[in-house]
Scaffold this active site. Structure first.
Site, mmCIF file in Angstrom:
data_model
loop_
_atom_site.group_PDB
_atom_site.id
_atom_site.type_symbol
_atom_site.label_atom_id
_atom_site.label_comp_id
_atom_site.label_asym_id
_atom_site.label_seq_id
_atom_site.Cartn_x
_atom_site.Cartn_y
_atom_site.Cartn_z
ATOM 1 N N HIS A 11 11.292 -43.862 4.700
ATOM 2 C CA HIS A 11 9.875 -43.495 4.665
ATOM 3 C C HIS A 11 9.490 -42.728 5.932
ATOM 4 O O HIS A 11 8.615 -41.871 5.891
ATOM 5 C CB HIS A 11 8.985 -44.733 4.509
ATOM 6 C CG HIS A 11 8.826 -45.157 3.091
ATOM 7 N ND1 HIS A 11 7.601 -45.247 2.486
ATOM 8 C CD2 HIS A 11 9.742 -45.487 2.147
ATOM 9 C CE1 HIS A 11 7.761 -45.637 1.233
ATOM 10 N NE2 HIS A 11 9.053 -45.794 1.001
ATOM 11 N N GLY A 17 10.604 -35.891 9.426
ATOM 12 C CA GLY A 17 11.854 -36.128 10.114
ATOM 13 C C GLY A 17 11.819 -37.524 10.716
ATOM 14 O O GLY A 17 10.814 -38.222 10.663
ATOM 15 N N ASP A 19 11.053 -39.598 13.179
ATOM 16 C CA ASP A 19 10.293 -39.514 14.421
ATOM 17 C C ASP A 19 9.394 -40.717 14.691
ATOM 18 O O ASP A 19 8.555 -40.693 15.579
ATOM 19 C CB ASP A 19 9.434 -38.250 14.416
ATOM 20 C CG ASP A 19 8.397 -38.249 13.296
ATOM 21 O OD1 ASP A 19 8.350 -39.206 12.498
ATOM 22 O OD2 ASP A 19 7.636 -37.272 13.221
#
Length: 125
Positions: A11, A17, A19
């Site tokens: 998710h 990306g 992050d």
């Protein structure tokens, strides 16, 4: 807890990306990824177990790396494959609720919808 940890990872990665933006709270300037319907399914991990994966204390590594490492280790400990996890991700300071709604599957999706969504990210059954 293993499925929740792995779900947290994809998710996070499927939106902007890998992050850790999925962990950000909403602010007056930004709506959190947590507000996206597909992330409702992460509520159990967020509310009850997140601190076991990501302690509240300041980590010496980016949360994005910790999510990736926790996912890899969880899968491996349960007998699944292990993979190399390159480190050095940067934690995001921004979330994208509209991208979360667009790129993640609804928690009510059927198998066909899930397979199609994963295929858009280069993953197969």
């Amino acid at each position: 807890m293993a499925p929740a940890v792995l779900r947290l990872f994809f998710h996070d990665c499927f939106v902007n990306g890998c992050d850790a933006s999925v962990l950000l709270d909403s602010t007056s300037h930004m709506e959190s990824d947590k507000a996206a319907e597909p992330n409702d399914s992460l509520a159990r991990l967020r509310h009850h177990q997140r601190d076991q994966v990501l302690p509240r204390a300041r980590l010496p590594w980016p949360c994005a790396d910790v999510i990736a490492l926790a996912s890899r280790d969880t899968v491996s400990l349960l007998g699944g494959p292990a993979w190399n996890v390159p480190l050095g991700r940067k934690d995001s300071r921004a979330a994208n609720v509209s991208a979360a709604d667009a790129y993640l599957s609804s928690p009510h999706a059927n198998l066909t919808e899930l397979l199609n969504k994963f295929a858009t990210h280069g993953l197969d059954a």
